[in-house]
Design a protein around this motif. Structure first.
Motif, mmCIF file in Angstrom:
data_model
loop_
_atom_site.group_PDB
_atom_site.id
_atom_site.type_symbol
_atom_site.label_atom_id
_atom_site.label_comp_id
_atom_site.label_asym_id
_atom_site.label_seq_id
_atom_site.Cartn_x
_atom_site.Cartn_y
_atom_site.Cartn_z
ATOM 1 N N ALA A 7 0.903 -1.291 0.044
ATOM 2 C CA ALA A 7 0.127 -0.003 -0.105
ATOM 3 C C ALA A 7 1.014 1.270 -0.008
ATOM 4 C CB ALA A 7 -0.868 -0.006 1.251
ATOM 5 N N LEU A 8 1.961 1.214 0.716
ATOM 6 C CA LEU A 8 2.779 2.456 0.779
ATOM 7 C C LEU A 8 3.392 2.325 -0.681
ATOM 8 C CD1 LEU A 8 4.474 2.124 4.169
ATOM 9 C CD2 LEU A 8 3.036 3.878 3.479
ATOM 10 N N LEU A 9 3.998 1.471 -1.134
ATOM 11 C CA LEU A 9 4.357 1.572 -2.507
ATOM 12 C C LEU A 9 3.396 2.204 -3.410
ATOM 13 C CD1 LEU A 9 7.099 0.893 -4.117
ATOM 14 C CD2 LEU A 9 5.860 -1.405 -4.841
ATOM 15 N N VAL A 10 2.341 1.731 -3.587
ATOM 16 C CA VAL A 10 1.377 2.104 -4.671
ATOM 17 C C VAL A 10 0.832 3.629 -4.344
ATOM 18 C CG1 VAL A 10 -0.979 1.499 -5.333
ATOM 19 C CG2 VAL A 10 0.835 -0.205 -5.247
ATOM 20 N N TYR A 11 0.683 3.908 -3.122
ATOM 21 C CA TYR A 11 0.211 5.154 -2.928
ATOM 22 C C TYR A 11 1.182 6.261 -2.870
ATOM 23 C CZ TYR A 11 -4.398 3.303 -2.121
ATOM 24 O OH TYR A 11 -5.512 2.418 -2.717
ATOM 25 N N MET A 12 2.512 5.922 -2.085
ATOM 26 C CA MET A 12 3.299 7.011 -1.966
ATOM 27 C C MET A 12 4.218 7.375 -2.864
ATOM 28 S SD MET A 12 2.228 8.225 1.022
ATOM 29 C CE MET A 12 3.844 9.059 1.510
ATOM 30 N N SER A 13 4.694 6.252 -3.720
ATOM 31 C CA SER A 13 5.537 6.575 -4.707
ATOM 32 C C SER A 13 5.141 7.476 -5.791
ATOM 33 C CB SER A 13 6.293 5.537 -5.415
ATOM 34 O OG SER A 13 5.225 4.666 -5.936
ATOM 35 N N PRO A 14 3.886 7.550 -6.486
ATOM 36 C CA PRO A 14 3.458 8.491 -7.376
ATOM 37 C C PRO A 14 3.306 10.195 -6.369
ATOM 38 C CG PRO A 14 2.160 6.518 -7.445
ATOM 39 C CD PRO A 14 3.054 6.411 -6.210
ATOM 40 N N LEU A 15 2.711 9.980 -5.233
ATOM 41 C CA LEU A 15 2.779 11.033 -4.618
ATOM 42 C C LEU A 15 4.224 11.980 -4.236
ATOM 43 C CD1 LEU A 15 0.442 12.800 -3.224
ATOM 44 C CD2 LEU A 15 1.004 11.500 -1.081
ATOM 45 N N VAL A 16 5.190 10.971 -3.942
ATOM 46 C CA VAL A 16 6.312 11.564 -3.579
ATOM 47 C C VAL A 16 6.923 12.445 -4.838
ATOM 48 C CG1 VAL A 16 8.882 11.186 -3.030
ATOM 49 C CG2 VAL A 16 6.966 10.328 -1.636
ATOM 50 N N GLY A 17 6.869 11.348 -6.193
ATOM 51 C CA GLY A 17 7.171 11.742 -7.241
ATOM 52 C C GLY A 17 6.703 13.237 -7.764
ATOM 53 N N LEU A 18 5.293 13.213 -7.549
ATOM 54 C CA LEU A 18 4.540 14.347 -7.918
ATOM 55 C C LEU A 18 5.119 15.553 -6.975
ATOM 56 C CD1 LEU A 18 0.843 14.763 -8.317
ATOM 57 C CD2 LEU A 18 1.869 16.123 -6.601
ATOM 58 N N PHE A 19 5.351 15.569 -5.872
ATOM 59 C CA PHE A 19 5.754 16.686 -5.204
ATOM 60 C C PHE A 19 7.253 17.064 -5.701
ATOM 61 C CE2 PHE A 19 2.119 15.965 -2.031
ATOM 62 C CZ PHE A 19 1.786 17.022 -2.417
ATOM 63 N N LEU A 20 7.920 16.032 -5.624
ATOM 64 C CA LEU A 20 9.502 16.345 -5.791
ATOM 65 C C LEU A 20 9.645 16.928 -7.215
ATOM 66 C CD1 LEU A 20 11.334 13.274 -4.384
ATOM 67 C CD2 LEU A 20 11.236 15.550 -3.490
ATOM 68 N N VAL A 21 9.180 16.288 -8.181
ATOM 69 C CA VAL A 21 9.650 16.805 -9.567
ATOM 70 C C VAL A 21 9.022 18.251 -9.853
ATOM 71 C CG1 VAL A 21 9.421 16.371 -12.257
ATOM 72 C CG2 VAL A 21 9.993 14.537 -10.333
ATOM 73 N N SER A 22 7.617 18.439 -9.259
ATOM 74 C CA SER A 22 7.014 19.920 -9.270
ATOM 75 C C SER A 22 7.800 20.593 -8.754
ATOM 76 C CB SER A 22 5.542 19.487 -8.722
ATOM 77 O OG SER A 22 5.042 20.783 -8.564
ATOM 78 N N ALA A 23 8.402 20.380 -7.486
ATOM 79 C CA ALA A 23 9.198 21.682 -6.714
ATOM 80 C C ALA A 23 10.305 21.696 -7.499
ATOM 81 C CB ALA A 23 9.616 20.994 -5.515
#
Length: 159
Positions: free
Chosen positions: A78-94
């Protein structure tokens, strides 16, 4: 260990095809009319999942089995599926916001990061799904459906 009952669809050569029904909490509480989960559950057409599980014991179609999966593997997936897109979204956006200084760049970075995080999660999930600790196991097997039979006998005096 998280447990769930499943129905045997087929069994061949030590591998069982099992059908797990999706259980929702809808229709069990008083706030059904304004519940967002109920509306989301109606949108999804899939009400059951079929999966393959290794089983040395011969099983009969229609037989019930209890499946178990470790909590750690479920939480990890669950952490892999939900957190990796979210972390990628915030990091690349920043990163795009810092490099280019525009909101359009930040939006494009968010899209790229979210999709990239999803692809990373997909790649890791394929590797992790091969681990034995991440596989469901059969904990117990119920009697076949044709073994247990209940008959009620009524006599003429009971009527």
């Amino acid at each position: 260990m998280i447990k769930e009952w499943a129905t045997v669809v087929s069994w061949q050569n030590g591998e069982a095809q099992l059908n797990c029904d999706v259980k929702t909490s809808c229709n069990s509480c008083a706030s059904r009319a304004g519940c967002g989960s109920r509306i989301l559950n109606k949108l999804g057409p899939q009400t059951s999942h079929t999966l393959s599980v290794a089983c040395d014991t011969p099983l009969v179609v229609g037989q019930k089995v209890e499946l178990g999966i470790a909590e750690g593997s479920l939480i990890g997936s669950a952490l892999l599926v939900y957190m990796s897109p979210l972390v990628g979204l915030f990091l690349v956006s920043a990163l795009f916001q810092a490099l280019f200084g525009t909101n359009l760049a930040a939006i494009c970075g968010a899209l790229l990061g979210g999709v990239g995080g999803f692809l990373i999660a997909r790649g890791f999930s394929l590797k992790l799904s091969r681990r034995e600790s991440w596989q469901p196991v059969i904990l117990s097997v119920a009697l076949p459906p044709d073994v247990l039979r209940v008959e009620t006998v009524t006599s003429a005096d009971d009527r």
